[in-house]
Write an enzyme that holds these catalytic residues in place. Structure first.
Site, PDB file in Angstrom:
ATOM      1  N   ASN A  22       0.563  -0.765   0.221  1.00  6.02           N
ATOM      2  CA  ASN A  22       0.093   0.280  -0.004  1.00  6.02           C
ATOM      3  C   ASN A  22       0.565   1.023  -0.489  1.00  6.02           C
ATOM      4  OD1 ASN A  22       0.672   0.407   2.623  1.00  6.02           O
ATOM      5  ND2 ASN A  22      -0.958   0.039   3.846  1.00  6.02           N
ATOM      6  N   ASP A 211      -8.908 -10.478  -0.180  1.00  7.73           N
ATOM      7  CA  ASP A 211      -7.824  -9.361   1.454  1.00  7.73           C
ATOM      8  C   ASP A 211      -8.050  -7.381   0.598  1.00  7.73           C
ATOM      9  OD1 ASP A 211      -5.746  -8.570   3.259  1.00  7.73           O
ATOM     10  OD2 ASP A 211      -4.987  -7.500   1.392  1.00  7.73           O
TER      11      ASP A 211
END
Length: 336
Positions: A22, A211
């Protein structure tokens, strides 16, 4: 069928790249889950093809509760090892360990441990389940412990199938911190790159998508950096085939002071056969935590409950949270 030595453990190794993480540099839990499933599939397929008869491929049917023990960052190398620990007549258990290595310092940490269940599907007919060659055990106690795990997961899979329910769309302009405010949907068209050579989706591909949608829900609720803390058992109810449209829905079920539980439901329908009904393919619960700029957990905003169904799911999530908390405390006491 005579017992034999299990197939040699499988080792996978890969450096984590920017597209695995991320914006804060934390590697997505879905990337790790995908590598875990790849290692499990390899060792399971290798073992099941040591027998005479149809060639087969190990298909994932369940992932036990998985804890993300330490964060993984860009530039670290993941070492994933998979070993067969139990076999029944038609299924096998694979234990997987994930080590993260800092190649600049040489330091290693245990990032993840997981247990997965596979069934061998014939390559001539993917709906035909083959027999699994039995393995030799170091002791009777080891075999009995494996049998108990097998019976427990079999029972839980049956219970999960019995409580499948439809997901309602969120209301128009939902209030912040409600379930509807953060509820999120991903739609994915399954293509050849998502599938095995035999046209059904890799379990790891599905887990990565799950996810992702769970992460969107967590980020919408907290509006902070979030990371996967654990995954409750993931149950694969039916195969997803090439050409299907997959709809993944994530919704909050429970929030504690520093964690949030998100239910993810995966439905599939054939794009080429519109008369085919949509079906529930996979379901699971993901737990996320919110992190500050110092990488330490932040308090999670309380969830606002609306209606009996949300209250019921909240109470069920709370029971799972308390059960897992008690188990962690018991494990710590045994280690002292």
């Amino acid at each position: 069928m005579a017992a034999q030595e299990a197939a040699s453990p499988v080792q996978l190794c890969r450096i984590m790249r920017p597209d695995d993480a991320n914006v804060a540099g934390n590697v997505h839990g879905g990337i790790i889950l995908k590598m875990i499933e790849e290692a499990g599939c390899l060792v399971g397929t290798r073992h099941c093809n040591t027998q005479n008869g149809d060639s087969c491929m190990a298909a994932l049917v369940r992932v036990e509760k998985t804890e993300f023990l330490a964060p993984v960052f860009i530039g670290e190398v993941l070492h994933v090892s998979a070993d067969i620990t139990y076999t029944s007549k038609h299924s096998l258990e694979v234990q997987v360990n994930v080590m993260a290595e800092n190649i600049l310092t040489g330091n290693k940490k245990l990032a993840n441990k997981a247990a997965l269940w596979y069934v061998p599907c014939s390559l001539k007919n993917v709906n035909k389940i083959m027999e699994v060659p039995p393995i030799k055990y170091a002791s009777v106690e080891q075999q009995e412990a494996g049998r108990e795990r097998y019976e427990a997961q079999k029972l839980e899979r049956m219970e999960t199938k019995a409580r499948i329910e439809e997901v309602l769309p969120p209301p128009h302009n939902p209030e912040q911190y409600t379930v509807g405010f953060s509820q999120s949907t991903l739609i994915h068209l399954v293509g050849p790159s998502d599938c095995t050579l035999y046209n059904y989706v890799h379990g790891g591909v599905t887990m990565k998508l799950m996810d992702e949608v769970a992460g969107i829900v967590a980020a919408r609720h907290c509006n902070t950096n979030i990371v996967t803390a654990s995954v409750e058992a993931i149950n694969f109810h039916r195969k997803i085939m090439n050409g299907c449209v997959v709809t993944l829905v994530g919704r909050l079920t429970f929030v504690s002071n520093k964690s949030m539980e998100i239910e993810v439901l995966v439905d599939a329908a054939s794009l080429m056969e519109p008369e085919t009904e949509k079906y529930r393919a996979v379901s699971a619960f993901f737990t996320y935590i919110s992190l500050g700029k110092d990488k330490k957990p932040l308090p999670v905003p309380p969830i606002k409950i609306n209606g009996e169904a949300e209250q019921r799911r909240f109470e069920e999530g709370k029971a799972r949270y308390l059960q897992n908390k008690a188990k962690r405390l018991a494990d710590k006491e045994r280690q002292m």
